[in-house]
Scaffold this active site. Structure first.
Site, PDB file in Angstrom:
ATOM      1  N   CYS A 179    -109.713  83.290 -59.009  1.00 39.26           N
ATOM      2  CA  CYS A 179    -108.753  82.401 -59.303  1.00 39.26           C
ATOM      3  C   CYS A 179    -108.027  82.731 -60.648  1.00 39.26           C
ATOM      4  CB  CYS A 179    -109.326  81.048 -59.815  1.00 39.26           C
ATOM      5  SG  CYS A 179    -110.183  80.195 -58.288  1.00 39.26           S
TER       6      CYS A 179
ATOM      7  N   GLY B 290    -105.272  84.969 -56.711  1.00 41.59           N
ATOM      8  CA  GLY B 290    -105.659  83.766 -55.690  1.00 41.59           C
ATOM      9  C   GLY B 290    -104.468  83.466 -55.059  1.00 41.59           C
TER      10      GLY B 290
ATOM     11  N   ASN C 299    -111.812  79.648 -63.226  1.00 45.39           N
ATOM     12  CA  ASN C 299    -112.029  81.002 -62.962  1.00 45.39           C
ATOM     13  C   ASN C 299    -113.106  81.607 -63.140  1.00 45.39           C
ATOM     14  OD1 ASN C 299    -111.164  83.581 -61.939  1.00 45.39           O
ATOM     15  ND2 ASN C 299    -110.528  84.190 -64.146  1.00 45.39           N
ATOM     16  N   GLY C 300    -113.887  82.025 -61.687  1.00 49.85           N
ATOM     17  CA  GLY C 300    -115.296  82.676 -62.048  1.00 49.85           C
ATOM     18  C   GLY C 300    -116.086  81.953 -60.907  1.00 49.85           C
TER      19      GLY C 300
ATOM     20  N   TYR D 112    -108.947  97.174 -61.011  1.00 51.88           N
ATOM     21  CA  TYR D 112    -107.904  96.848 -59.824  1.00 51.88           C
ATOM     22  C   TYR D 112    -107.644  95.060 -60.150  1.00 51.88           C
ATOM     23  CZ  TYR D 112    -106.992  94.542 -55.321  1.00 51.88           C
ATOM     24  OH  TYR D 112    -106.428  94.077 -54.120  1.00 51.88           O
TER      25      TYR D 112
END
Length: 523
Positions: free
Chosen positions: A23, A50, A124-125, A269
């Site tokens: 996210c 995301g 996020n995670g 990336y």
């Protein structure tokens, strides 16, 4: 999917999924500003993190409003939607699911009640002790009627429920009690009616930064999101830190000791190339990875070409260090995004050409070095090598600017299962034969780490090494659909008994991933 450059990358074949991040989060406290629109553009800059759903919650000091839906940021929001979100505080989120299905019920920010108001939270995670935390929710709030009771199956909803608190504690004090209980990777941006909060796990696995506006503050997953809204970078949110921002200014508290283990794949990336992580520019790190790749795996060739777009910085570095000219041998259709229209059989057979097409006049008769950031299953590289040969390439030498991916990630990247990772069961020569290249070279672990300019002990390299810096629970307590499986709970004697608890049954995908005994992986 959108890659770390905001454009499509690994998803070049119909049905071929590459590594995807969990996210992007964004928060803003700025009286007098249009915080919903600031959040929209911040999320737009984080779209690569995301693409399944997007949402924004705002507060005007009295009430919290939220607007979220499935789709890209530009598909979910329009001018009318943003105008319906007044206020001076906002929390935004763009999601790729790593815990819980891709559904509207699981879109974020999540909403929950607190003892004195409402909380809206974006995450996020990926947590690794969700089952344990869910049990805690049942114990503390047996009559909980929040998003968990309405079909939300994410670890984010579990955290939101735990922030309910009681009348004797503020949201801030509740958060300071809850945060040390969380395990895994988490960057949280949340708010109540009056205050914006941001927190980061003690390992700092995922990036989170703080920025300054003329009339306020911003927190975001990447520095690129600060740039787009005109915020100046102040610093990272430190691992183990909780920040609160309200009318009295910014205050910071520690809830855990820093044990930094930042995700190295952010440099390879995931992050945008115009982002800076831990003081190191991602673009320059990727160029250096390409330079080092050329030193480690030199080859006689006529042209270096990238797999657009994520392979471009490393390809530039490879060309610089090798002296082989850099060229664009592949043209990408940047407008082929997340489509729900399945290609016809005829188009499916053309596979990769739906999104990439070779420049035959550039490729024909040339010995090519093709640079990409990683190999997951190998299907994309196999199709790419075949396409380049059809276009007349004399030789195709594949160079990868990271080591072989051989382990799954439990901290917020949705890789293929370990059984599907081509490098898990095959050596370099076998992978080369499988994809049909004339030669194949991966960047060494040392070369990758050196390019980040971060100390090895401050990085998480689990997907390459199997060394997990955060302890993992038993396999049946892991998995994307963990909260969507039948509940079982462990009895005192260690056996499993069906109950109203939260611990799920075996996850058919994750359990075998952990059965490849490797002495390097921490249990």
């Amino acid at each position: 999917m959108a890659g770390g450059d905001g454009l499509l990358s690994h998803e070049l074949l119909p049905g071929e999924k590459g590594p995807q991040d969990a996210c992007g989060v964004f928060g803003v406290w700025a009286p007098g500003e249009e915080v919903a629109k600031l959040s929209y553009f911040g999320l737009y800059a984080l779209q690569h993190r995301g693409q399944e759903s997007a949402g924004i919650a705002t507060s005007d000091g009295d009430k919290i409003l939220i607007y979220k839906d499935m789709g890209l940021v530009s598909q979910v929001f329009n001018e009318n939607a943003l105008n319906s979100l007044p206020g001076h505080i906002a929390v935004g989120h763009t999601r790729y699911s790593t815990t819980g299905a891709s559904s509207w019920q699981n879109a974020q920010p999540t909403l929950g009640s607190t003892a004195s108001g409402t909380v809206a939270l974006g995450h996020n995670g990926n947590l690794t002790n969700t089952a344990e935390l869910m049990q805690l929710v049942h114990e503390r709030y047996p009559q909980h009627d929040g998003e968990l009771s309405r079909g939300n199956t994410t670890d984010t909803a579990v955290v939101t429920a735990l922030l309910t608190g009681d009348l004797d504690h503020t949201l801030e004090s509740t958060a300071l009690e809850v945060l040390p209980r969380l395990r895994g990777a988490y960057c949280l941006v949340f708010m109540d009616e009056h205050t914006l909060y941001a927190a980061r796990d003690p390992q700092g696995v995922r990036p989170l930064v703080l920025g300054r506006l003329e009339r306020g503050w911003v927190v975001a997953s990447e520095t690129a999101a600060l740039d787009i809204v005109g915020a100046s970078f102040v610093r990272e949110v430190e691992p183990g830190e909780l920040i609160a921002i309200d009318e009295n200014g910014l205050r910071s508290q520690r809830f855990a000791t820093e044990k930094r283990a930042g995700c190295v794949f952010e440099y390879v990336y995931l992050a945008r190339p115009d982002t800076t992580i831990a003081g190191r520019g991602v673009y320059e790190a990727r160029v250096e990875m390409g330079r080092q790749l050329a030193r480690e795996h030199a080859v006689e060739a006529d042209l270096v070409i990238p797999t657009p777009e994520s392979g471009t910085p490393a390809a530039i570095g490879y060309a610089q260090a090798s002296g082989i000219p850099f060229g664009q041998g592949l043209v990408k259709n940047s407008y082929v995004g997340r489509t729900f229209i399945q290609p016809s059989q005829t188009i499916r057979q053309r596979g990769i050409k739906l999104k990439l097409n070779p420049l035959k006049e550039v490729i024909k008769g040339k010995r090519l070095v093709v640079v990409d950031d990683s190999i997951v299953r190998g299907n994309t590289q196999r199709a790419l090598v075949s396409m380049l040969r059809e276009a007349g390439a004399a030789e195709v030498h594949v160079r990868i600017s990271s080591p072989p991916i051989t382990w799954p990630c439990f901290y917020g990247i949705d890789f293929a299962s370990r059984a599907e990772l081509i490098a898990t069961g095959l050596g370099v020569e076998e992978v080369r034969q499988s994809i049909g290249a004339d030669s194949l070279g991966y960047l060494s672990e040392d070369g990758m780490i050196d390019a980040t300019e971060q100390p090895r002990e401050r990085l998480c390299t689990a997907c390459f090494t199997g060394n997990y810096p955060i302890e993992l629970p038993d396999a049946h307590h892991l998995g994307k659909n963990l909260l969507e499986r039948p509940a079982v709970a462990a009895t005192d004697d260690g056996s499993d008994a069906t109950s109203d608890g939260c611990e799920p049954g075996p996850d058919s995908e994750l359990e075998p991933l952990l059965s490849f005994g490797d002495p390097g992986r921490q249990e």
